[in-house]
Design an enzyme around this catalytic site. Sequence first.
Site, PDB file in Angstrom:
ATOM      1  N   ASN A   9       0.869  -1.180   0.000  1.00 48.28           N
ATOM      2  CA  ASN A   9       0.000   0.000   0.000  1.00 48.28           C
ATOM      3  C   ASN A   9       0.904   1.228   0.000  1.00 48.28           C
ATOM      4  OD1 ASN A   9      -1.793   2.052   0.502  1.00 48.28           O
ATOM      5  ND2 ASN A   9      -2.386   1.361   2.549  1.00 48.28           N
ATOM      6  N   TRP A  10       1.025   1.822  -1.175  1.00 46.69           N
ATOM      7  CA  TRP A  10       1.949   2.964  -1.310  1.00 46.69           C
ATOM      8  C   TRP A  10       1.358   4.243  -0.732  1.00 46.69           C
ATOM      9  CZ3 TRP A  10       4.378   2.448  -6.959  1.00 46.69           C
ATOM     10  CH2 TRP A  10       5.142   1.275  -6.991  1.00 46.69           C
ATOM     11  N   GLU A  99      -7.193   4.776   7.678  1.00 46.10           N
ATOM     12  CA  GLU A  99      -6.975   6.189   7.340  1.00 46.10           C
ATOM     13  C   GLU A  99      -8.190   6.761   6.602  1.00 46.10           C
ATOM     14  OE1 GLU A  99      -3.207   5.591   5.385  1.00 46.10           O
ATOM     15  OE2 GLU A  99      -2.328   5.048   7.315  1.00 46.10           O
ATOM     16  N   GLU A 169      -5.679  -4.985  10.500  1.00 44.87           N
ATOM     17  CA  GLU A 169      -4.664  -3.952  10.722  1.00 44.87           C
ATOM     18  C   GLU A 169      -4.980  -3.204  12.011  1.00 44.87           C
ATOM     19  OE1 GLU A 169      -2.659  -2.770   6.745  1.00 44.87           O
ATOM     20  OE2 GLU A 169      -4.363  -1.455   7.087  1.00 44.87           O
ATOM     21  N   GLY A 175       2.072   2.262  10.772  1.00 46.26           N
ATOM     22  CA  GLY A 175       3.011   3.373  10.633  1.00 46.26           C
ATOM     23  C   GLY A 175       3.734   3.737  11.921  1.00 46.26           C
ATOM     24  N   SER A 215       3.044  -2.173  10.361  1.00 49.82           N
ATOM     25  CA  SER A 215       4.491  -2.257  10.608  1.00 49.82           C
ATOM     26  C   SER A 215       5.096  -3.612  10.250  1.00 49.82           C
ATOM     27  CB  SER A 215       4.817  -1.879  12.060  1.00 49.82           C
ATOM     28  OG  SER A 215       4.447  -0.539  12.300  1.00 49.82           O
ATOM     29  N   GLY A 236       2.701  -1.194   4.331  1.00 51.73           N
ATOM     30  CA  GLY A 236       2.743   0.228   3.992  1.00 51.73           C
ATOM     31  C   GLY A 236       4.174   0.672   3.754  1.00 51.73           C
ATOM     32  N   GLY A 237       4.759   1.285   4.760  1.00 51.79           N
ATOM     33  CA  GLY A 237       6.096   1.889   4.651  1.00 51.79           C
ATOM     34  C   GLY A 237       7.137   1.005   3.993  1.00 51.79           C
TER      35      GLY A 237
HETATM   36  P1  PGA Z   1       2.580   0.279   7.662  1.00 50.97           P
HETATM   37  O1  PGA Z   1       1.128   0.491   7.009  1.00 50.97           O
HETATM   38  O2  PGA Z   1       3.115  -1.015   7.124  1.00 50.97           O
HETATM   39  O3  PGA Z   1       3.372   1.475   7.239  1.00 50.97           O
HETATM   40  O4  PGA Z   1       2.364   0.205   9.138  1.00 50.97           O
HETATM   41  C1  PGA Z   1       0.252  -0.579   6.807  1.00 50.97           C
HETATM   42  C2  PGA Z   1      -1.028  -0.086   6.203  1.00 50.97           C
HETATM   43  O5  PGA Z   1      -1.487   1.008   6.549  1.00 50.97           O
HETATM   44  O6  PGA Z   1      -1.629  -0.761   5.347  1.00 50.97           O
END
Ligand code: PGA
Length: 257
Positions: A9-10, A99, A169, A175, A215, A236-237
């Site tokens: 997920n960019w 989000e 999640e 994040g 994470s 994500g990251g």
């Molecule tokens: P993260 O994000 O890996 O940066 O914690 C995951 C996500 O929001 O899908």
Amino acid sequence: MRTTIVAGNWKMHGTLPEVQRLAKQLIDVIPAQESSPQIVICPPFLYLMMLRELFGDRASFHLGAQNCYTEPSGAYTGEIAAPMLASVGVEYVIIGHSERRQYFGESAEMLARKVDAALHAGIKPIFCCGEPLQVRQRGEQNAYVQQQLQESLFHLSAGQLQQVVIAYEPIWAIGTGVNATAQQAQDMHAFIRAVLAEHYGQQLAASITILYGGSVKASNAAELFACADVDGGLVGGASLKAEEFAQIIRACKLKSS
Ligand code: PGA
């Protein structure tokens, strides 16, 4: 056997040159004919077609969007409809990311309609659920997640649910660098599967892919993916770093093989 998936997920990251560079790096580090796990790249909308061109016929890469609207077309300035996504080769769409729920006020009822819109267009929703920190601290995470599933997914027929991927999640892990422990992830994934079994039967519940997100990194992926009910990750990251993302994919491959 369930489909294992590693999805990147960019989010809202990357200008055109940056995204082109990242995509080329991914092509370099990920074998072209990888069949398992399925790799799903979810860039901002405007890069989807460019990535489809860049990835070409590489079987490894599937495209996902980060959102879609509830209606198939119409006067909804600024929105993107699921049939539009399908028409450019998008196979998955993230629905109900925390989000979107938090910053864009997406309600459970709206998410149910987005799930419907995606399915009608032949796109698989990656439906996100997960509790905030206070709920976890009160020990009420199971009831919280159960309600999220109930409100946005349980109107679906068994055949429709079959097309859905679930991503657990926990919001406190997104994040933050603090991932759920493997035990916390396994417990919640097993609980989600039990709730699905209650509504749709054991067989169907056993076939649903449930991803962990929050994470996920190269350093914790193998431990998380080793859990019996964790079928891959929504990353994500770490999906913005080609080499690290490739390592996460390799960690999932160990599970798939
Ligand atoms: P993260 O994000 O890996 O940066 O914690 C995951 C996500 O929001 O899908």
